[in-house]
Design a protein around this motif. Structure first.
Motif, PDB file in Angstrom:
ATOM      1  N   LEU A 131      -7.019  -6.122  -1.262  1.00 40.21           N
ATOM      2  CA  LEU A 131      -6.630  -6.306   0.145  1.00 40.21           C
ATOM      3  C   LEU A 131      -5.355  -5.534   0.470  1.00 40.21           C
ATOM      4  CD1 LEU A 131      -7.366 -10.128   0.566  1.00 40.21           C
ATOM      5  CD2 LEU A 131      -8.780  -8.187   1.264  1.00 40.21           C
ATOM      6  N   ASN A 185       0.840  -1.189   0.000  1.00 37.44           N
ATOM      7  CA  ASN A 185       0.000   0.000   0.000  1.00 37.44           C
ATOM      8  C   ASN A 185       0.884   1.250   0.000  1.00 37.44           C
ATOM      9  OD1 ASN A 185      -1.308   2.255   1.782  1.00 37.44           O
ATOM     10  ND2 ASN A 185      -3.036   1.058   1.000  1.00 37.44           N
ATOM     11  N   TYR A 216      -3.760 -14.950   3.588  1.00 36.76           N
ATOM     12  CA  TYR A 216      -4.867 -15.224   2.670  1.00 36.76           C
ATOM     13  C   TYR A 216      -4.318 -15.642   1.309  1.00 36.76           C
ATOM     14  CZ  TYR A 216      -9.429 -14.677   0.377  1.00 36.76           C
ATOM     15  OH  TYR A 216     -10.579 -14.902  -0.301  1.00 36.76           O
ATOM     16  N   ASN A 249       2.744  -9.589   6.803  1.00 30.58           N
ATOM     17  CA  ASN A 249       1.594 -10.410   6.422  1.00 30.58           C
ATOM     18  C   ASN A 249       1.513 -10.476   4.898  1.00 30.58           C
ATOM     19  OD1 ASN A 249       0.748 -10.823   9.093  1.00 30.58           O
ATOM     20  ND2 ASN A 249      -0.466  -8.949   9.093  1.00 30.58           N
ATOM     21  N   GLN A 307      -6.150  -1.952   0.995  1.00 31.98           N
ATOM     22  CA  GLN A 307      -6.744  -1.712   2.318  1.00 31.98           C
ATOM     23  C   GLN A 307      -5.708  -1.782   3.435  1.00 31.98           C
ATOM     24  OE1 GLN A 307     -10.500  -3.945   3.029  1.00 31.98           O
ATOM     25  NE2 GLN A 307     -10.421  -4.453   0.839  1.00 31.98           N
ATOM     26  N   HIS A 346       2.164   2.243   3.337  1.00 32.24           N
ATOM     27  CA  HIS A 346       2.915   1.256   4.106  1.00 32.24           C
ATOM     28  C   HIS A 346       4.307   1.811   4.397  1.00 32.24           C
ATOM     29  CE1 HIS A 346       4.927  -2.501   5.186  1.00 32.24           C
ATOM     30  NE2 HIS A 346       3.738  -3.083   5.249  1.00 32.24           N
ATOM     31  N   ILE A 401      -0.234 -11.727   1.309  1.00 26.34           N
ATOM     32  CA  ILE A 401      -1.454 -12.131   0.609  1.00 26.34           C
ATOM     33  C   ILE A 401      -0.998 -12.734  -0.709  1.00 26.34           C
ATOM     34  CG2 ILE A 401      -3.643 -11.367  -0.367  1.00 26.34           C
ATOM     35  CD1 ILE A 401      -3.374  -8.921   1.586  1.00 26.34           C
ATOM     36  N   LEU A 431      -4.016  -4.486   4.395  1.00 18.11           N
ATOM     37  CA  LEU A 431      -4.102  -5.720   5.174  1.00 18.11           C
ATOM     38  C   LEU A 431      -2.869  -6.592   5.042  1.00 18.11           C
ATOM     39  CD1 LEU A 431      -7.823  -6.693   4.484  1.00 18.11           C
ATOM     40  CD2 LEU A 431      -6.867  -5.353   6.360  1.00 18.11           C
ATOM     41  N   GLY A 432      -2.032  -6.329   4.054  1.00 21.12           N
ATOM     42  CA  GLY A 432      -0.834  -7.130   3.873  1.00 21.12           C
ATOM     43  C   GLY A 432      -0.083  -6.701   2.630  1.00 21.12           C
TER      44      GLY A 432
END
Length: 291
Positions: free
Chosen positions: A231, A171, A220, A191, A234, A174, A193, A236-237
Motif C-alpha cells: 500500500l 513511497n 488501514y 495517512n 502505491q 512521496h 498504514i 496510499l500512505g
C-alpha cells in the motif's frame, strides 16, 4: 493435597457454585465439597463461605490469594505436560514473526542447514506478542521476537541479537522522500498504514503519538507487513516500520526520526528460563547467540 483438588478449587472460584463446578467436571456436588474441605483442613483456613439465602458461594480474601498460587501451579503443570508430550520428537517448536522471518532469518538459514538444524524446525509464524504468550504456554520452546525494551523477565530468557531503528517508510515519489529525516510531530496530516496490535510497531506508533501529543489518521491496519509495504508502494500512505523490513526494496524510502528517545526494534532470542534444551535446540540457541 492432590492436583485434582486444586482444579476443583480454581473452578469453584470462577463459578462460585458447587453445582456448576460439579457439572463442569462431570462429578457429584459432594465430590467438590469434600475436595474443598480437604484443602481448608490442610491449610487451616476458610476459602469459601456459603450464602444460603442466595444459594451462592463467596470467596474469602485468603481464598482469592490462594487462587493466585493455584493458577500458577496449574499453568506449570499444563506446560510440563506439553513438554513431556514433545520430548520424543526431534522437531524444534520455533516462533518466527513475519518481518524477522522475511528479512533476518534467511541470513542465518545457511548456518542452520550446515548444522543439520533447518530440517528440524517446526515454525510457528505470528506477531511477537502472540509468540511470547505461546512461549509461556509451552506451545513453542524457542523464538525470535521483536521488542522495544529488554526488561528482566522472571519467566523468559532473552538474548539481544540486533537492534534496528524504527523509521518512517514512504513511497520513493512521496514529497517526504527527499528529506534526510523527520520529526514525528510534523506527520500529523499524513495517512498512516499500521500493523495490527500483535506487532510492536503499533505500540511504537502509540508511544510516539503520546509523546508528541498529536493525533494521526490511520487509514488501514493489517496483520501482514507485505500488504502494508504494498500500500505504501502505491502511494496510499506512510508507515512506521523497522528499517529491517524494507531492505532491498528500491520503491520505498526509510526516513530517520529526529525525535529524542525514539523507539527502536530490538531483535531477541527467547526461551523459557526453566526449559531444558534438547541437543538440537541447544545447537540452535548457540547459533542464534553468535549470529
Amino acid at each position: 493435597m492432590n492436583l485434582q483438588d486444586l482444579k476443583y478449587f480454581h473452578e469453584l472460584v470462577n463459578q462460585k457454585s458447587y453445582t456448576k463446578t460439579a457439572d463442569s467436571f462431570g462429578v457429584t456436588q459432594p465430590t467438590i465439597t469434600a475436595a474443598i474441605k480437604r484443602l481448608e483442613t490442610e491449610f487451616g483456613t476458610t476459602f469459601f463461605i456459603r450464602d444460603q439465602s442466595h444459594k451462592s458461594v463467596n470467596v474469602t480474601n485468603i481464598g482469592m490469594q490462594f487462587d493466585e498460587h493455584v493458577k500458577k501451579i496449574l499453568k506449570e503443570i499444563e506446560v510440563a505436560q506439553t513438554e513431556i508430550n514433545q520430548h520424543l520428537s526431534e522437531d524444534i517448536l520455533f516462533g518466527l514473526p513475519p518481518i524477522i522471518g522475511d528479512e533476518y532469518f534467511p541470513k542465518i538459514a545457511g548456518k542452520l542447514l550446515k548444522a543439520n538444524i533447518l530440517k528440524h524446525l517446526n515454525v510457528q509464524e505470528h506477531g511477537s506478542h502472540e509468540l511470547k504468550q505461546m512461549l509461556l504456554d509451552g506451545q513453542i520452546n524457542i523464538a525470535l521476537l521483536g521488542t522495544m525494551q529488554v526488561a528482566n523477565n522472571p519467566d523468559l530468557k532473552l538474548t539481544v541479537l540486533k537492534k534496528f531503528p524504527m523509521e518512517i517508510i514512504v513511497n520513493k515519489n512521496h514529497p517526504l522522500a527527499k528529506k534526510k529525516g523527520v520529526f514525528f510531530k510534523d506527520l500529523e496530516n499524513e495517512n498512516f498504514i499500521d500493523l495490527t496490535n500483535d506487532f510492536i510497531h503499533s505500540a511504537a506508533l502509540r508511544q510516539l503519538k503520546e509523546a508528541n501529543q498529536i493525533n494521526i489518521k490511520t487509514i488501514y491496519n493489517s496483520p501482514d507487513v507485505t500488504i502494508v509495504k504494498s500500500l505504501i508502494e502505491q502511494g496510499l500512505g506512510i508507515s512506521l516500520l523497522t528499517s529491517l523490513s524494507i531492505e532491498n526494496n528500491p520503491n520505498l524510502v526509510a526516513l530517520p526520526l529526529l525525535d529524542e528517545n525514539q523507539p527502536e526494534f530490538i531483535l531477541v532470542a527467547a526461551a523459557r528460563k526453566n526449559y531444558l534444551f534438547k541437543t538440537q535446540e541447544q545447537k540452535l540457541w548457540d547459533i542464534l547467540e553468535k549470529s
